[in-house]
Enzyme design. Structure first.
Site, mmCIF file in Angstrom:
data_model
loop_
_atom_site.group_PDB
_atom_site.id
_atom_site.type_symbol
_atom_site.label_atom_id
_atom_site.label_comp_id
_atom_site.label_asym_id
_atom_site.label_seq_id
_atom_site.Cartn_x
_atom_site.Cartn_y
_atom_site.Cartn_z
ATOM 1 N N HIS A 73 11.969 -6.703 -21.172
ATOM 2 C CA HIS A 73 11.574 -7.987 -21.762
ATOM 3 C C HIS A 73 10.751 -7.764 -23.026
ATOM 4 O O HIS A 73 9.805 -6.987 -23.024
ATOM 5 C CB HIS A 73 10.750 -8.809 -20.770
ATOM 6 C CG HIS A 73 11.578 -9.447 -19.699
ATOM 7 N ND1 HIS A 73 11.082 -10.390 -18.837
ATOM 8 C CD2 HIS A 73 12.888 -9.295 -19.378
ATOM 9 C CE1 HIS A 73 12.046 -10.783 -18.021
ATOM 10 N NE2 HIS A 73 13.144 -10.126 -18.314
ATOM 11 N N TYR A 201 4.751 -18.558 -17.829
ATOM 12 C CA TYR A 201 3.414 -18.790 -17.277
ATOM 13 C C TYR A 201 3.053 -20.225 -17.627
ATOM 14 O O TYR A 201 3.000 -20.573 -18.815
ATOM 15 C CB TYR A 201 2.387 -17.851 -17.920
ATOM 16 C CG TYR A 201 2.504 -16.404 -17.486
ATOM 17 C CD1 TYR A 201 3.433 -15.550 -18.068
ATOM 18 C CD2 TYR A 201 1.659 -15.882 -16.508
ATOM 19 C CE1 TYR A 201 3.522 -14.219 -17.686
ATOM 20 C CE2 TYR A 201 1.735 -14.541 -16.121
ATOM 21 C CZ TYR A 201 2.671 -13.724 -16.715
ATOM 22 O OH TYR A 201 2.753 -12.400 -16.336
ATOM 23 N N PRO A 293 -3.373 -11.186 -10.036
ATOM 24 C CA PRO A 293 -2.045 -10.786 -10.532
ATOM 25 C C PRO A 293 -1.641 -11.419 -11.865
ATOM 26 O O PRO A 293 -0.628 -11.029 -12.438
ATOM 27 C CB PRO A 293 -1.091 -11.228 -9.417
ATOM 28 C CG PRO A 293 -1.835 -12.237 -8.626
ATOM 29 C CD PRO A 293 -3.282 -11.924 -8.765
ATOM 30 N N LYS A 297 -1.383 -6.397 -13.864
ATOM 31 C CA LYS A 297 -1.993 -5.095 -14.167
ATOM 32 C C LYS A 297 -2.226 -4.171 -12.967
ATOM 33 O O LYS A 297 -2.456 -2.977 -13.156
ATOM 34 C CB LYS A 297 -3.347 -5.318 -14.876
ATOM 35 C CG LYS A 297 -3.210 -5.875 -16.266
ATOM 36 C CD LYS A 297 -2.619 -4.841 -17.209
ATOM 37 C CE LYS A 297 -2.142 -5.425 -18.510
ATOM 38 N NZ LYS A 297 -0.748 -5.127 -18.830
ATOM 39 N N TYR A 385 -1.103 -7.210 -22.707
ATOM 40 C CA TYR A 385 -0.048 -7.466 -21.725
ATOM 41 C C TYR A 385 0.923 -6.276 -21.620
ATOM 42 O O TYR A 385 1.297 -5.880 -20.520
ATOM 43 C CB TYR A 385 0.705 -8.745 -22.109
ATOM 44 C CG TYR A 385 1.594 -9.285 -21.014
ATOM 45 C CD1 TYR A 385 1.108 -10.181 -20.062
ATOM 46 C CD2 TYR A 385 2.936 -8.903 -20.925
ATOM 47 C CE1 TYR A 385 1.923 -10.680 -19.061
ATOM 48 C CE2 TYR A 385 3.750 -9.400 -19.917
ATOM 49 C CZ TYR A 385 3.243 -10.287 -18.993
ATOM 50 O OH TYR A 385 4.055 -10.773 -18.002
HETATM 51 P P1 RFL Z 1 -1.402 -0.059 -2.029
HETATM 52 O O1 RFL Z 1 -0.053 -0.456 -2.559
HETATM 53 O O2 RFL Z 1 -2.188 -1.070 -1.291
HETATM 54 O O3 RFL Z 1 -1.174 1.225 -1.136
HETATM 55 C C1 RFL Z 1 -2.198 1.749 -0.305
HETATM 56 C C2 RFL Z 1 -1.557 2.481 0.847
HETATM 57 O O4 RFL Z 1 -2.574 3.053 1.656
HETATM 58 C C3 RFL Z 1 -2.265 2.814 3.024
HETATM 59 N N1 RFL Z 1 -3.513 2.832 3.807
HETATM 60 C C4 RFL Z 1 -3.885 3.858 4.598
HETATM 61 N N2 RFL Z 1 -3.294 5.011 4.895
HETATM 62 C C5 RFL Z 1 -3.947 5.841 5.771
HETATM 63 N N3 RFL Z 1 -5.119 5.539 6.356
HETATM 64 C C6 RFL Z 1 -5.748 4.375 6.085
HETATM 65 N N4 RFL Z 1 -6.920 4.085 6.659
HETATM 66 C C7 RFL Z 1 -5.132 3.480 5.173
HETATM 67 N N5 RFL Z 1 -5.456 2.259 4.685
HETATM 68 C C8 RFL Z 1 -4.477 1.888 3.859
HETATM 69 C C9 RFL Z 1 -1.583 1.456 3.015
HETATM 70 O O5 RFL Z 1 -0.789 1.266 4.184
HETATM 71 C C10 RFL Z 1 -0.762 1.541 1.744
HETATM 72 O O6 RFL Z 1 0.528 2.070 1.958
HETATM 73 O O7 RFL Z 1 -2.339 0.464 -3.218
HETATM 74 P P2 RFL Z 1 -1.972 1.310 -4.542
HETATM 75 O O8 RFL Z 1 -1.076 2.458 -4.219
HETATM 76 O O9 RFL Z 1 -3.259 1.540 -5.210
HETATM 77 O O10 RFL Z 1 -1.067 0.303 -5.417
HETATM 78 C C11 RFL Z 1 -1.619 -0.853 -5.973
HETATM 79 C C12 RFL Z 1 -0.558 -1.967 -6.064
HETATM 80 O O11 RFL Z 1 0.069 -2.100 -4.812
HETATM 81 C C13 RFL Z 1 -1.179 -3.301 -6.490
HETATM 82 O O12 RFL Z 1 -2.143 -3.101 -7.497
HETATM 83 C C14 RFL Z 1 -0.129 -4.287 -7.042
HETATM 84 O O13 RFL Z 1 0.775 -4.661 -6.061
HETATM 85 C C15 RFL Z 1 -0.823 -5.535 -7.607
HETATM 86 N N6 RFL Z 1 0.130 -6.539 -8.088
HETATM 87 C C16 RFL Z 1 0.756 -6.396 -9.323
HETATM 88 N N7 RFL Z 1 0.525 -5.302 -10.068
HETATM 89 C C17 RFL Z 1 1.187 -5.123 -11.254
HETATM 90 O O14 RFL Z 1 0.958 -4.110 -11.924
HETATM 91 N N8 RFL Z 1 2.120 -6.029 -11.716
HETATM 92 C C18 RFL Z 1 2.402 -7.162 -11.008
HETATM 93 O O15 RFL Z 1 3.284 -7.906 -11.449
HETATM 94 C C19 RFL Z 1 1.692 -7.398 -9.782
HETATM 95 N N9 RFL Z 1 1.951 -8.489 -9.047
HETATM 96 C C20 RFL Z 1 0.423 -7.670 -7.315
HETATM 97 C C21 RFL Z 1 1.338 -8.637 -7.840
HETATM 98 C C22 RFL Z 1 -0.143 -7.846 -6.056
HETATM 99 C C23 RFL Z 1 0.152 -8.966 -5.318
HETATM 100 N N10 RFL Z 1 -0.463 -9.068 -4.037
HETATM 101 C C24 RFL Z 1 0.201 -9.481 -2.891
HETATM 102 C C25 RFL Z 1 -1.770 -8.480 -3.805
HETATM 103 C C26 RFL Z 1 1.646 -9.761 -7.127
HETATM 104 C C27 RFL Z 1 1.036 -9.952 -5.873
HETATM 105 C C28 RFL Z 1 1.377 -11.244 -5.166
HETATM 106 C C1 PHB Z 2 5.945 -10.543 -10.411
HETATM 107 O O1 PHB Z 2 7.087 -10.341 -10.903
HETATM 108 O O2 PHB Z 2 5.742 -10.571 -9.201
HETATM 109 C C2 PHB Z 2 4.814 -10.801 -11.348
HETATM 110 C C3 PHB Z 2 5.043 -10.726 -12.716
HETATM 111 C C4 PHB Z 2 4.003 -10.993 -13.599
HETATM 112 C C5 PHB Z 2 2.759 -11.332 -13.099
HETATM 113 C C6 PHB Z 2 2.539 -11.370 -11.731
HETATM 114 C C7 PHB Z 2 3.568 -11.105 -10.848
HETATM 115 O O3 PHB Z 2 1.772 -11.623 -13.968
#
Ligand code: RFL
Ligand code: PHB
Length: 390
Positions: A73, A201, A293, A297, A385
């Site tokens: 994009h 957005y 989110p 980031k 971004y």
């Molecule tokens: P994770 O993915 O939470 O992975 C951590 C892992 O550790 C395990 N764990 C353990 N293992 C052993 N012993 C324990 N005591 C443990 N406790 C936990 C867990 O089971 C898991 O497998 O963290 P990590 O690797 O730092 O990754 C971070 C990302 O997952 C997170 O920042 C993103 O998902 C955030 N996020 C977004 N980030 C972006 O860069 N772009 C996006 O578009 C974006 N959209 C989002 C998001 C997060 C969302 N939610 C649900 C929080 C959209 C949403 C809705």
């Molecule tokens: C997503 O695709 O889930 C997404 C994309 C951009 C955002 C947050 C979530 O800012």
């Protein structure tokens, strides 16, 4: 007792990417993960990758599918006051972003790890980082009812916000900074073509909405919701109806709806723990910080953290130098705080706050109008971004 150089706790994107980067530098590592591989793969989360994140996948040889299947994009659209305004990020910065789901990133990293024959212990319970304030740290865990210990040089806490690593640090050694937002995001995934080629957005009097996607035939939509809401109060019909009301007329008319295949509510928070190193324990990714989110980031910060950390550990082993590991926390936090600021700013500009009415709402619209009308403001949004340099 098992022995490795780096024991990694958590097999999310941070842990898996760190494991492959260390492997590329010849540094052996073991990952301990509490959940099953299927559970980890089933978490629908991030969808947007910065160029730096894709470059790291390439570096470890796991980027092929992101290039083939990811959607590149050049810009985003901001909807407010009944119309949409495009921000051309590529024109402003020369950079693009890639739409490629976290589930796919995780799968590619898992496959790379398996192909390299590296050890990941799934369903490891009672994982405990120990003695990280000495030169002989270890991690204990239980697998199938049997207790084990891994002796290591370093422990990487990549275990997310609710993990055990940050919780193992004595409270006096850590300082935390937090902002909890008074709303959540209700997200759905549906097997329908996205309403628009780029992300929308939307700032609306009924609350924020975001139109994003996972592919040309799979859409992801979010609406701002109350923290008291439960998913079961949101039928698909109610969701689609609410989303349409928060979009401009053209987008609402073009929206193709369908049954949801996932629906969940996520609270929004900003959180930073300082420092990110405690003796021989390092924190990376969500274990150290959370962003709302809105700026996309979270996953990208996990990637930049492990880039810095893997580089620091490579320096330690190859050059017998502690300069990198001593500087890790400061280097990582400098980039983290910029992303925390950006995500907070995007969140504040686009959501309805309890006190947004009147003055606050006018300020948001003025800011959005300034943003789309000013080259300087467009460039500032864009460079954040697409991702600040490492
Ligand atoms: P994770 O993915 O939470 O992975 C951590 C892992 O550790 C395990 N764990 C353990 N293992 C052993 N012993 C324990 N005591 C443990 N406790 C936990 C867990 O089971 C898991 O497998 O963290 P990590 O690797 O730092 O990754 C971070 C990302 O997952 C997170 O920042 C993103 O998902 C955030 N996020 C977004 N980030 C972006 O860069 N772009 C996006 O578009 C974006 N959209 C989002 C998001 C997060 C969302 N939610 C649900 C929080 C959209 C949403 C809705
Ligand atoms: C997503 O695709 O889930 C997404 C994309 C951009 C955002 C947050 C979530 O800012």
């Amino acid at each position: 007792m098992l022995r490795t150089k780096v024991a990694i706790i958590g097999a999310g994107p941070a842990g898996l990417l760190l494991g492959q980067l260390l492997h590329a530098y010849g540094i052996e590592n073991i990952i301990l993960e509490r959940q099953t591989p299927d559970y980890v793969l089933g978490r629908i989360r991030a969808g947007l990758l910065e160029e730096g994140t894709v470059a790291l996948l390439d570096k470890i040889g796991a980027g092929a599918r992101a290039h083939q299947e990811g959607l590149v994009h050049d810009g985003i659209e901001l909807a407010f006051g009944g119309s949409r305004h495009r921000i051309d990020m590529k024109a402003a910065t020369g950079k693009t972003v890639t739409i490629y789901g976290q589930t796919e990133v995780t799968l590619d990293l898992m496959n790379a790890r398996r192909a390299a024959g590296l050890t990941t212990v799934y369903e490891a319970s009672d994982v405990k980082p120990q003695d990280f304030d000495t030169d002989h740290p270890k991690v204990s865990y239980v697998k199938d009812g049997v207790s084990h210990e891994i002796a290591c040089d370093f422990i990487a806490g990549c275990d997310g916000f609710h993990g055990v690593s940050r919780a193992s640090v004595k409270p006096s050694a850590i300082e935390t900074f937090e902002r909890i937002y008074p709303f959540g995001w209700l997200g759905i995934l549906s097997e329908t073509p996205p309403v628009s080629h780029e992300l929308i957005y939307s700032n609306h009097a009924r609350g924020f909405a975001l139109c994003t996607m996972r592919s040309t035939h799979r859409s992801r939509y979010y609406v701002q919701c109350s923290l008291d809401d439960h998913v079961d109060q949101w039928s698909d019909d109610r969701f689609w109806d609410e989303l349409k009301r928060r979009l401009d007329q053209e987008a609402a008319d073009n929206l193709i709806t369908g049954p949801s295949i996932e629906k969940s509510i996520a609270p929004l928070r900003s959180f930073v723990a300082e420092p990110m190193r405690f003796g021989r324990l390092f924190l990376a990714g969500d274990a150290a910080h959370i962003v709302p989110p809105t700026g996309a980031k979270g996953l990208n910060l996990a990637a930049s953290d492990v880039h810095y950390l893997s580089g620091a550990l490579r320096e330690y082993y190859d050059e017998k130098s502690s300069v990198g590991i001593d500087g890790y926390s400061q280097k990582a936090l400098a980039r983290v705080w910029k992303a925390v600021r950006f995500s907070w700013w995007m969140t504040a500009m686009l959501h309805r706050f309890p006190d947004t009415e009147g003055f606050g709402a006018r300020i948001q619209i003025a800011e959005l109008n300034y943003l789309v009308g000013s080259k300087a403001a467009t460039t500032s949004l864009s460079e954040n971004y697409v991702g600040l340099p490492y």
